[in-house]
Motif scaffolding. Structure first.
Motif, PDB file in Angstrom:
ATOM      1  N   MET A  12       0.852  -1.200   0.000  1.00 43.75           N
ATOM      2  CA  MET A  12       0.000   0.000   0.000  1.00 43.75           C
ATOM      3  C   MET A  12       0.886   1.248   0.000  1.00 43.75           C
ATOM      4  O   MET A  12       1.780   1.373   0.842  1.00 43.75           O
ATOM      5  N   LYS A  13       0.614   2.150  -0.919  1.00 41.90           N
ATOM      6  CA  LYS A  13       1.375   3.397  -0.942  1.00 41.90           C
ATOM      7  C   LYS A  13       0.637   4.459  -0.136  1.00 41.90           C
ATOM      8  O   LYS A  13      -0.577   4.576  -0.227  1.00 41.90           O
ATOM      9  N   ASN A  14       1.377   5.222   0.625  1.00 42.19           N
ATOM     10  CA  ASN A  14       0.821   6.342   1.398  1.00 42.19           C
ATOM     11  C   ASN A  14      -0.412   5.984   2.229  1.00 42.19           C
ATOM     12  O   ASN A  14      -1.493   6.558   2.038  1.00 42.19           O
ATOM     13  N   PRO A  15      -0.277   5.046   3.175  1.00 39.73           N
ATOM     14  CA  PRO A  15      -1.423   4.766   4.048  1.00 39.73           C
ATOM     15  C   PRO A  15      -1.760   5.991   4.898  1.00 39.73           C
ATOM     16  O   PRO A  15      -0.873   6.802   5.212  1.00 39.73           O
ATOM     17  N   ASP A  16      -3.019   6.121   5.260  1.00 39.56           N
ATOM     18  CA  ASP A  16      -3.421   7.208   6.172  1.00 39.56           C
ATOM     19  C   ASP A  16      -2.919   6.904   7.589  1.00 39.56           C
ATOM     20  O   ASP A  16      -2.564   7.811   8.331  1.00 39.56           O
ATOM     21  N   VAL A  17      -2.975   5.616   7.946  1.00 39.61           N
ATOM     22  CA  VAL A  17      -2.616   5.206   9.308  1.00 39.61           C
ATOM     23  C   VAL A  17      -1.776   3.940   9.246  1.00 39.61           C
ATOM     24  O   VAL A  17      -2.118   3.006   8.510  1.00 39.61           O
ATOM     25  N   ILE A  18      -0.699   3.919  10.024  1.00 38.91           N
ATOM     26  CA  ILE A  18       0.073   2.684  10.184  1.00 38.91           C
ATOM     27  C   ILE A  18      -0.199   2.154  11.584  1.00 38.91           C
ATOM     28  O   ILE A  18      -0.017   2.872  12.574  1.00 38.91           O
ATOM     29  N   VAL A  19      -0.650   0.923  11.657  1.00 43.45           N
ATOM     30  CA  VAL A  19      -0.908   0.266  12.944  1.00 43.45           C
ATOM     31  C   VAL A  19       0.248  -0.688  13.199  1.00 43.45           C
ATOM     32  O   VAL A  19       0.578  -1.510  12.341  1.00 43.45           O
ATOM     33  N   ILE A  20       0.869  -0.587  14.372  1.00 40.94           N
ATOM     34  CA  ILE A  20       1.972  -1.499  14.703  1.00 40.94           C
ATOM     35  C   ILE A  20       1.431  -2.577  15.639  1.00 40.94           C
ATOM     36  O   ILE A  20       0.994  -2.286  16.749  1.00 40.94           O
ATOM     37  N   GLY A  21       1.458  -3.820  15.162  1.00 39.86           N
ATOM     38  CA  GLY A  21       0.980  -4.949  15.966  1.00 39.86           C
ATOM     39  C   GLY A  21      -0.298  -5.529  15.398  1.00 39.86           C
ATOM     40  O   GLY A  21      -1.342  -4.874  15.400  1.00 39.86           O
ATOM     41  N   ALA A  22      -0.199  -6.766  14.906  1.00 38.07           N
ATOM     42  CA  ALA A  22      -1.376  -7.427  14.314  1.00 38.07           C
ATOM     43  C   ALA A  22      -1.979  -8.415  15.300  1.00 38.07           C
ATOM     44  O   ALA A  22      -2.202  -9.587  14.989  1.00 38.07           O
ATOM     45  N   ALA A  23      -2.206  -7.935  16.529  1.00 39.96           N
ATOM     46  CA  ALA A  23      -2.890  -8.766  17.515  1.00 39.96           C
ATOM     47  C   ALA A  23      -4.304  -8.196  17.712  1.00 39.96           C
ATOM     48  O   ALA A  23      -4.793  -7.457  16.866  1.00 39.96           O
ATOM     49  N   VAL A  24      -4.924  -8.530  18.837  1.00 40.27           N
ATOM     50  CA  VAL A  24      -6.354  -8.204  18.922  1.00 40.27           C
ATOM     51  C   VAL A  24      -6.614  -6.698  18.843  1.00 40.27           C
ATOM     52  O   VAL A  24      -7.567  -6.258  18.172  1.00 40.27           O
ATOM     53  N   SER A  34     -10.516 -13.148  13.015  1.00 37.17           N
ATOM     54  CA  SER A  34     -11.766 -12.664  12.425  1.00 37.17           C
ATOM     55  C   SER A  34     -11.709 -11.153  12.209  1.00 37.17           C
ATOM     56  O   SER A  34     -12.164 -10.638  11.168  1.00 37.17           O
ATOM     57  N   LEU A  35     -11.135 -10.428  13.180  1.00 40.22           N
ATOM     58  CA  LEU A  35     -10.978  -8.972  13.017  1.00 40.22           C
ATOM     59  C   LEU A  35     -10.006  -8.662  11.883  1.00 40.22           C
ATOM     60  O   LEU A  35     -10.224  -7.723  11.109  1.00 40.22           O
ATOM     61  N   ALA A  36      -8.938  -9.477  11.773  1.00 35.90           N
ATOM     62  CA  ALA A  36      -7.964  -9.277  10.684  1.00 35.90           C
ATOM     63  C   ALA A  36      -8.638  -9.510   9.325  1.00 35.90           C
ATOM     64  O   ALA A  36      -8.453  -8.722   8.382  1.00 35.90           O
ATOM     65  N   ASN A  37      -9.428 -10.566   9.238  1.00 33.40           N
ATOM     66  CA  ASN A  37     -10.129 -10.849   7.970  1.00 33.40           C
ATOM     67  C   ASN A  37     -11.080  -9.710   7.609  1.00 33.40           C
ATOM     68  O   ASN A  37     -11.161  -9.294   6.451  1.00 33.40           O
ATOM     69  N   ALA A  38     -11.791  -9.219   8.620  1.00 31.47           N
ATOM     70  CA  ALA A  38     -12.741  -8.130   8.371  1.00 31.47           C
ATOM     71  C   ALA A  38     -11.995  -6.866   7.943  1.00 31.47           C
ATOM     72  O   ALA A  38     -12.457  -6.121   7.062  1.00 31.47           O
ATOM     73  N   ALA A  39     -10.839  -6.631   8.561  1.00 29.08           N
ATOM     74  CA  ALA A  39     -10.028  -5.463   8.187  1.00 29.08           C
ATOM     75  C   ALA A  39      -9.576  -5.594   6.736  1.00 29.08           C
ATOM     76  O   ALA A  39      -9.634  -4.621   5.962  1.00 29.08           O
ATOM     77  N   GLN A  40      -9.138  -6.784   6.372  1.00 28.95           N
ATOM     78  CA  GLN A  40      -8.682  -6.999   4.984  1.00 28.95           C
ATOM     79  C   GLN A  40      -9.844  -6.837   3.997  1.00 28.95           C
ATOM     80  O   GLN A  40      -9.679  -6.229   2.944  1.00 28.95           O
ATOM     81  N   ARG A  41     -10.988  -7.367   4.353  1.00 28.12           N
ATOM     82  CA  ARG A  41     -12.162  -7.204   3.469  1.00 28.12           C
ATOM     83  C   ARG A  41     -12.485  -5.729   3.268  1.00 28.12           C
ATOM     84  O   ARG A  41     -12.953  -5.321   2.209  1.00 28.12           O
ATOM     85  N   ALA A  42     -12.221  -4.920   4.322  1.00 29.81           N
ATOM     86  CA  ALA A  42     -12.517  -3.481   4.235  1.00 29.81           C
ATOM     87  C   ALA A  42     -11.379  -2.704   3.577  1.00 29.81           C
ATOM     88  O   ALA A  42     -11.461  -1.486   3.432  1.00 29.81           O
ATOM     89  N   GLY A  43     -10.288  -3.411   3.237  1.00 35.26           N
ATOM     90  CA  GLY A  43      -9.224  -2.751   2.477  1.00 35.26           C
ATOM     91  C   GLY A  43      -7.911  -2.559   3.215  1.00 35.26           C
ATOM     92  O   GLY A  43      -6.963  -2.005   2.646  1.00 35.26           O
ATOM     93  N   ALA A  44      -7.833  -2.979   4.478  1.00 32.44           N
ATOM     94  CA  ALA A  44      -6.562  -2.828   5.211  1.00 32.44           C
ATOM     95  C   ALA A  44      -5.531  -3.814   4.659  1.00 32.44           C
ATOM     96  O   ALA A  44      -5.883  -4.888   4.172  1.00 32.44           O
ATOM     97  N   GLU A  45      -4.272  -3.406   4.780  1.00 32.58           N
ATOM     98  CA  GLU A  45      -3.194  -4.283   4.290  1.00 32.58           C
ATOM     99  C   GLU A  45      -2.330  -4.727   5.462  1.00 32.58           C
ATOM    100  O   GLU A  45      -2.019  -3.921   6.351  1.00 32.58           O
ATOM    101  N   PHE A  46      -1.957  -6.002   5.464  1.00 29.73           N
ATOM    102  CA  PHE A  46      -1.104  -6.543   6.529  1.00 29.73           C
ATOM    103  C   PHE A  46       0.292  -6.802   5.981  1.00 29.73           C
ATOM    104  O   PHE A  46       0.439  -7.451   4.948  1.00 29.73           O
ATOM    105  N   VAL A  47       1.283  -6.280   6.690  1.00 33.36           N
ATOM    106  CA  VAL A  47       2.681  -6.489   6.315  1.00 33.36           C
ATOM    107  C   VAL A  47       3.320  -7.237   7.492  1.00 33.36           C
ATOM    108  O   VAL A  47       3.585  -6.651   8.540  1.00 33.36           O
TER     109      VAL A  47
END
Ligand SMILES: Cc1cc2nc3c(=O)[nH]c(=O)nc-3n(C[C@H](O)[C@H](O)[C@H](O)COP(=O)(O)OP(=O)(O)OC[C@H]3O[C@@H](n4cnc5c(N)ncnc54)[C@H](O)[C@@H]3O)c2cc1C
Length: 175
Positions: free
Chosen positions: A1-13, A154-167
């Motif tokens: 993803m180029k130029n995300p609005d928000v970077i979230v650190i930590g792919a836990a709950v 499940s939250l990760a899947n929902a985030a991805q469906r909504a367009g979030a990207e996981f690195v």
């Protein structure tokens, strides 16, 4: 993803929940984790879903979050969080009865479904409980447990469906 609005650190709950809500509300969210999804403390959680906290803001947050557990398919979607309603009780000996009463009153002011019960009432709810040295219990009939890994995934899947990207496998070295 180029130029995300928000970077979230930590792919836990917490990170997956943040990413889901951000993406659902239209933000371009990227989630970075040094490991995999749910590789931190979330996977080690005791899994309790309860509202009994002594810190009011934490109890309020738990109560607001509770709707998610009871309406997961509508709010978050598949594969689910594995919530099972069992009821929840926290017990005290005689020296802590007044503190428990005060705490339950605080939780009730928030709107949480909780009440104090005596040992006999606790035994009627759970006949296998040893209530001999119990002076009082706080009882939440709606509470229970969920599957911490399934909840996070499940939250990760929902985030991805909504367009979030996981690195993943990407440690953040500095902010
Ligand atoms: C034994 C135990 C029992 C628990 N029981 C309960 C319970 O019954 N009920 C309850 O509600 N809560 C319980 N908890 C608390 C709950 O598990 C935590 O509050 C919750 O998991 C915290 O989630 P988190 O997303 O903030 O952090 P974590 O799950 O710890 O995730 C942090 C993530 O950040 C990543 N990360 C860290 N540093 C970096 C970096 N530099 N770069 C990239 N990624 C990084 C990690 O890899 C990890 O995936 C329990 C916790 C434990 C340990």
């Amino acid at each position: 993803m180029k130029n995300p609005d928000v970077i979230v650190i930590g792919a836990a709950v917490v990170g997956c929940s943040l990413a889901f809500h951000l993406a659902r509300d239209g933000a371009k969210a990227a989630v970075l984790d040094k490991g995999r999804i749910c590789s931190g403390m979330s996977a080690r959680s005791g899994a309790l879903v309860r509202m009994h906290y002594t810190f009011a803001p934490e109890a309020e947050l738990a109560w607001k979050s509770f709707t998610y557990f009871t309406h997961w398919p509508e709010i978050v979607g598949p594969p689910g969080c594995g919530f099972v309603r069992t009821g929840f009780a926290i017990v005290v000996a005689s020296e802590n009865v007044d503190r428990l009463r005060t705490n339950v009153a605080m939780l009730q002011r928030i709107g949480i479904d909780t009440r104090t019960i005596d040992p006999k009432q606790l035994w009627e709810i759970e006949p296998e409980a040893n209530v001999e040295d119990v002076a009082m219990a706080a009882y939440e009939p709606q509470s229970g447990y969920a599957d911490p890994v399934a909840t996070t995934q499940s939250l990760a899947n929902a985030a991805q469906r909504a367009g979030a990207e996981f690195v993943l496998d990407t440690p953040v070295a500095a902010i």
